[in-house]
Design a protein around this motif. Sequence first.
Motif, mmCIF file in Angstrom:
data_model
loop_
_atom_site.group_PDB
_atom_site.id
_atom_site.type_symbol
_atom_site.label_atom_id
_atom_site.label_comp_id
_atom_site.label_asym_id
_atom_site.label_seq_id
_atom_site.Cartn_x
_atom_site.Cartn_y
_atom_site.Cartn_z
ATOM 1 N N PHE A 218 0.853 -1.295 -0.111
ATOM 2 C CA PHE A 218 0.155 -0.059 -0.122
ATOM 3 C C PHE A 218 0.832 1.171 -0.156
ATOM 4 C CE2 PHE A 218 0.416 -1.554 4.203
ATOM 5 C CZ PHE A 218 0.853 -0.497 5.098
ATOM 6 N N ASP A 219 0.173 2.401 -0.549
ATOM 7 C CA ASP A 219 0.900 3.678 -0.431
ATOM 8 C C ASP A 219 -0.221 4.607 -0.266
ATOM 9 O OD1 ASP A 219 2.510 5.615 -1.241
ATOM 10 O OD2 ASP A 219 2.289 5.753 -3.254
ATOM 11 N N LEU A 220 -0.124 5.274 0.897
ATOM 12 C CA LEU A 220 -1.126 6.227 1.519
ATOM 13 C C LEU A 220 -0.551 7.377 1.774
ATOM 14 C CD1 LEU A 220 -2.620 3.704 4.291
ATOM 15 C CD2 LEU A 220 -3.342 4.062 1.779
ATOM 16 N N PRO A 221 -1.210 8.441 1.773
ATOM 17 C CA PRO A 221 -0.813 9.972 1.681
ATOM 18 C C PRO A 221 -0.480 10.097 3.382
ATOM 19 C CG PRO A 221 -2.906 9.921 1.110
ATOM 20 C CD PRO A 221 -2.663 8.555 1.064
ATOM 21 N N MET A 222 0.535 10.759 3.482
ATOM 22 C CA MET A 222 0.932 11.207 5.048
ATOM 23 C C MET A 222 1.364 12.738 5.049
ATOM 24 S SD MET A 222 2.404 7.649 6.745
ATOM 25 C CE MET A 222 3.676 8.470 7.212
ATOM 26 N N GLU A 223 0.600 13.364 4.404
ATOM 27 C CA GLU A 223 0.906 14.948 4.500
ATOM 28 C C GLU A 223 0.357 15.729 5.534
ATOM 29 O OE1 GLU A 223 0.397 16.333 0.413
ATOM 30 O OE2 GLU A 223 1.476 14.793 -0.503
ATOM 31 N N ASN A 224 -0.721 15.152 6.121
ATOM 32 C CA ASN A 224 -1.280 16.146 7.183
ATOM 33 C C ASN A 224 -1.657 15.115 8.488
ATOM 34 O OD1 ASN A 224 -3.937 14.872 6.670
ATOM 35 N ND2 ASN A 224 -3.813 16.420 5.054
#
Length: 108
Positions: A13-19
């Motif tokens: 998996f590739d999940l965003p972690m920008e906030n």
Amino acid sequence: MNGYRAMRLLLMFDLPMENNTEVRRYTHFRKYLLSEGYFMVQYSIYCKILPNRDSAKSYIRRVKQHLPPDGSVFVLEVTEKQYQDMVLLKGSKLVVEQKLTTDKVVTF
């Protein structure tokens, strides 16, 4: 378990972690995987050993229910035999491999 019947379920998996919200979603998803018995193979690649293809299908349905709204999750089903035939390519020895070599092993 028969090596041709037993399955490995690989989740990549590739999940965003920008906030903060995205970090919480990532953490929640990762904790869910660990609670279901998955273990980390590499960062964002988790694996679970299952007795057969039917239970793999069941676990895929369960993961779908816990998918984060953003990002992507890939699922790969392989037999235990296929998984055992995997080849590991790496640039340098791990710390554990460097410490334990055949010249440091005492035989009786």
